[in-house]
Write an enzyme that holds these catalytic residues in place. Structure first.
Site, PDB file in Angstrom:
ATOM      1  N   SER A 142       0.831  -1.203   0.000  1.00 32.63           N
ATOM      2  CA  SER A 142       0.000   0.000   0.000  1.00 32.63           C
ATOM      3  C   SER A 142       0.863   1.249   0.000  1.00 32.63           C
ATOM      4  O   SER A 142       1.637   1.499   0.932  1.00 32.63           O
ATOM      5  CB  SER A 142      -0.909   0.012   1.230  1.00 32.63           C
ATOM      6  OG  SER A 142      -1.517   1.276   1.330  1.00 32.63           O
ATOM      7  N   HIS A 195      -1.223  -1.348  -4.303  1.00 35.40           N
ATOM      8  CA  HIS A 195      -2.498  -0.946  -3.694  1.00 35.40           C
ATOM      9  C   HIS A 195      -2.510   0.564  -3.492  1.00 35.40           C
ATOM     10  O   HIS A 195      -1.611   1.134  -2.868  1.00 35.40           O
ATOM     11  CB  HIS A 195      -2.646  -1.670  -2.347  1.00 35.40           C
ATOM     12  CG  HIS A 195      -3.966  -1.482  -1.684  1.00 35.40           C
ATOM     13  ND1 HIS A 195      -5.077  -2.213  -2.037  1.00 35.40           N
ATOM     14  CD2 HIS A 195      -4.366  -0.661  -0.681  1.00 35.40           C
ATOM     15  CE1 HIS A 195      -6.106  -1.853  -1.281  1.00 35.40           C
ATOM     16  NE2 HIS A 195      -5.696  -0.902  -0.448  1.00 35.40           N
ATOM     17  N   ASP A 248      -4.743   3.704  -2.082  1.00 32.97           N
ATOM     18  CA  ASP A 248      -5.858   4.050  -1.194  1.00 32.97           C
ATOM     19  C   ASP A 248      -6.360   5.449  -1.483  1.00 32.97           C
ATOM     20  O   ASP A 248      -5.632   6.430  -1.305  1.00 32.97           O
ATOM     21  CB  ASP A 248      -5.394   3.977   0.263  1.00 32.97           C
ATOM     22  CG  ASP A 248      -5.224   2.552   0.729  1.00 32.97           C
ATOM     23  OD1 ASP A 248      -6.205   1.794   0.659  1.00 32.97           O
ATOM     24  OD2 ASP A 248      -4.113   2.199   1.166  1.00 32.97           O
ATOM     25  N   MET A 263      -9.034   8.318  -0.468  1.00 30.71           N
ATOM     26  CA  MET A 263      -9.899   8.710   0.658  1.00 30.71           C
ATOM     27  C   MET A 263     -10.420  10.123   0.450  1.00 30.71           C
ATOM     28  O   MET A 263      -9.654  11.014   0.063  1.00 30.71           O
ATOM     29  CB  MET A 263      -9.101   8.669   1.958  1.00 30.71           C
ATOM     30  CG  MET A 263      -8.420   7.339   2.213  1.00 30.71           C
ATOM     31  SD  MET A 263      -7.467   7.429   3.727  1.00 30.71           S
ATOM     32  CE  MET A 263      -6.725   5.787   3.741  1.00 30.71           C
ATOM     33  N   HIS A 309      -8.287   1.206  -4.271  1.00 28.45           N
ATOM     34  CA  HIS A 309      -9.272   1.020  -3.199  1.00 28.45           C
ATOM     35  C   HIS A 309      -9.959   2.359  -2.922  1.00 28.45           C
ATOM     36  O   HIS A 309      -9.360   3.269  -2.349  1.00 28.45           O
ATOM     37  CB  HIS A 309      -8.517   0.499  -1.960  1.00 28.45           C
ATOM     38  CG  HIS A 309      -9.341   0.369  -0.722  1.00 28.45           C
ATOM     39  ND1 HIS A 309      -8.776   0.160   0.523  1.00 28.45           N
ATOM     40  CD2 HIS A 309     -10.687   0.401  -0.517  1.00 28.45           C
ATOM     41  CE1 HIS A 309      -9.739   0.080   1.439  1.00 28.45           C
ATOM     42  NE2 HIS A 309     -10.899   0.230   0.834  1.00 28.45           N
ATOM     43  N   MET A 344     -12.208   4.632  -0.998  1.00 31.63           N
ATOM     44  CA  MET A 344     -12.937   4.893   0.250  1.00 31.63           C
ATOM     45  C   MET A 344     -13.680   6.215   0.058  1.00 31.63           C
ATOM     46  O   MET A 344     -13.315   7.253   0.601  1.00 31.63           O
ATOM     47  CB  MET A 344     -11.946   4.947   1.417  1.00 31.63           C
ATOM     48  CG  MET A 344     -11.465   3.563   1.835  1.00 31.63           C
ATOM     49  SD  MET A 344      -9.929   3.594   2.765  1.00 31.63           S
ATOM     50  CE  MET A 344      -8.765   3.524   1.414  1.00 31.63           C
ATOM     51  N   MET A 400     -11.920  -5.716   5.038  1.00 27.90           N
ATOM     52  CA  MET A 400     -11.075  -4.831   5.854  1.00 27.90           C
ATOM     53  C   MET A 400     -10.749  -5.515   7.178  1.00 27.90           C
ATOM     54  O   MET A 400     -11.640  -6.015   7.865  1.00 27.90           O
ATOM     55  CB  MET A 400     -11.780  -3.500   6.154  1.00 27.90           C
ATOM     56  CG  MET A 400     -12.013  -2.581   4.955  1.00 27.90           C
ATOM     57  SD  MET A 400     -10.537  -2.155   3.999  1.00 27.90           S
ATOM     58  CE  MET A 400      -9.473  -1.393   5.226  1.00 27.90           C
ATOM     59  N   PHE A 443      -6.725   4.829   7.911  1.00 32.64           N
ATOM     60  CA  PHE A 443      -5.334   5.070   8.298  1.00 32.64           C
ATOM     61  C   PHE A 443      -4.502   3.789   8.211  1.00 32.64           C
ATOM     62  O   PHE A 443      -5.023   2.705   8.462  1.00 32.64           O
ATOM     63  CB  PHE A 443      -5.262   5.604   9.738  1.00 32.64           C
ATOM     64  CG  PHE A 443      -6.015   6.893   9.900  1.00 32.64           C
ATOM     65  CD1 PHE A 443      -5.407   8.115   9.635  1.00 32.64           C
ATOM     66  CD2 PHE A 443      -7.353   6.879  10.285  1.00 32.64           C
ATOM     67  CE1 PHE A 443      -6.118   9.306   9.751  1.00 32.64           C
ATOM     68  CE2 PHE A 443      -8.072   8.065  10.413  1.00 32.64           C
ATOM     69  CZ  PHE A 443      -7.448   9.290  10.145  1.00 32.64           C
ATOM     70  N   GLY A 482      -1.073   1.572   9.556  1.00 33.76           N
ATOM     71  CA  GLY A 482      -0.405   1.353  10.835  1.00 33.76           C
ATOM     72  C   GLY A 482      -1.283   0.911  11.990  1.00 33.76           C
ATOM     73  O   GLY A 482      -0.869   0.994  13.149  1.00 33.76           O
ATOM     74  N   ASP A 490      -7.108  -6.267   4.035  1.00 32.52           N
ATOM     75  CA  ASP A 490      -6.423  -4.979   4.051  1.00 32.52           C
ATOM     76  C   ASP A 490      -6.400  -4.408   5.464  1.00 32.52           C
ATOM     77  O   ASP A 490      -7.453  -4.147   6.043  1.00 32.52           O
ATOM     78  CB  ASP A 490      -7.179  -4.025   3.101  1.00 32.52           C
ATOM     79  CG  ASP A 490      -6.520  -2.670   2.946  1.00 32.52           C
ATOM     80  OD1 ASP A 490      -5.410  -2.473   3.483  1.00 32.52           O
ATOM     81  OD2 ASP A 490      -7.125  -1.809   2.270  1.00 32.52           O
TER      82      ASP A 490
HETATM   83  C1  DX5 Z   1      -6.552   1.708   5.382  1.00 31.97           C
HETATM   84  C2  DX5 Z   1      -6.055   1.359   4.018  1.00 31.97           C
HETATM   85  C3  DX5 Z   1      -4.952   0.371   3.974  1.00 31.97           C
HETATM   86  C4  DX5 Z   1      -3.685   0.806   4.665  1.00 31.97           C
HETATM   87  C5  DX5 Z   1      -3.033  -0.433   5.169  1.00 31.97           C
HETATM   88  O1  DX5 Z   1      -7.700   2.480   5.244  1.00 31.97           O
HETATM   89  O2  DX5 Z   1      -7.123   0.836   3.230  1.00 31.97           O
HETATM   90  O3  DX5 Z   1      -4.688  -0.035   2.645  1.00 31.97           O
HETATM   91  O4  DX5 Z   1      -2.795   1.477   3.830  1.00 31.97           O
HETATM   92  O5  DX5 Z   1      -1.918  -0.074   5.891  1.00 31.97           O
HETATM   93  P1  DX5 Z   1      -1.201  -1.039   6.939  1.00 31.97           P
HETATM   94  O6  DX5 Z   1      -0.694  -2.225   6.159  1.00 31.97           O
HETATM   95  O7  DX5 Z   1      -0.132  -0.181   7.490  1.00 31.97           O
HETATM   96  O8  DX5 Z   1      -2.242  -1.443   7.945  1.00 31.97           O
HETATM   97 ZN    ZN Z   2      -6.657  -0.079   1.251  1.00 30.19          ZN
END
Ligand code: DX5
Ligand code: ZN
Length: 208
Positions: free
Chosen positions: A6, A29, A31, A33, A62, A64, A133, A139, A141, A167
């Site tokens: 990601s 990947h 993301d 948002m 992805h 969101m 999910m 976020f 981490g 994910d």
């Molecule tokens: C969260 C994202 C993830 C995120 C995963 O909303 O959809 O793709 O980047 O990050 P880690 O692998 O750090 O949990």
């Molecule tokens: Zn994601």
């Protein structure tokens, strides 16, 4: 295991180099948002398009977004190969899947931790994959929510040939459980880009 690093966890000041570090991955990947569907804002189709010439990896985008439908053409044009959007969004699901397919990309639906797998059942036949999910979206981490793997098993029972991606919070210590649950693709942000050696971390995750 197929791994989709990601970009959210990459160093945004040198994205080109970061992406070259993960050229052995299975997907990239991305993301997206909107600050409404999730309480965070990331980047948009302009950044996706800028990254497209830098790698041959399939782009796993992805969304969101509260209203993904209107942005599907932009992300197709930006180079998305696979577009996933949330079953909890406010747009018509069948129409959005159709728009993705019409653009020539693969379509997937995503479920947040609080949404049961059954919410996906009406669309399984139109889908190319589903994304479960394993953290609350918004976020990187965060900690892996292992109970979500029950949904993976339910989906696999219902549609054994449909690829399932997870994910959030996937790393060396949580990936084994994903493999055992039948997950096909794991997204990993922190687990790859924040590792001391990203290439090594990627290879290690792929070995499960
Ligand atoms: C969260 C994202 C993830 C995120 C995963 O909303 O959809 O793709 O980047 O990050 P880690 O692998 O750090 O949990
Ligand atoms: Zn994601």
């Amino acid at each position: 295991m197929q791994i989709a690093p990601s970009v959210l966890a990459a160093d945004f000041t040198r994205l080109g180099e970061e992406i070259r570090r993960v050229s052995a991955a299975d997907y990239l990947h991305l993301d997206i948002m909107d600050g409404h569907f999730v309480p965070n804002i990331s980047y948009g189709p302009g950044v996706v398009a800028a990254l497209r010439p830098l790698t041959d990896l399939p782009f796993d985008v992805h969304l969101m977004l509260e209203h993904p439908l209107q942005y599907i053409p932009d992300f197709i044009k930006a180079g998305a190969d696979l577009i996933t959007f949330h079953v909890e969004c406010s747009d018509p699901i069948a129409e959005t899947i159709e728009a993705i397919h019409q653009g020539g990309a693969k379509a997937g639906l995503v479920v947040k931790p609080g949404t049961p797998a059954e919410a996906l059942w009406p669309w399984l036949e139109q889908l190319d994959m589903v994304l479960v999910m394993t953290v609350e979206p918004g976020f990187g981490g965060q900690s892996f929510m292992e109970p979500m793997l029950q949904k993976v098993q339910q989906i696999k029972e219902k549609a054994p040939n449909l690829p399932v991606e997870v994910d959030g919070g996937v790393n060396r210590s949580t990936i084994e459980a994903c493999a055992q649950a039948g997950v096909d693709i794991c997204v990993a942000g922190t687990g790859v880009f924040r590792a001391e050696d990203a290439e090594k971390a990627l290879r290690e995750l792929q070995s499960f």
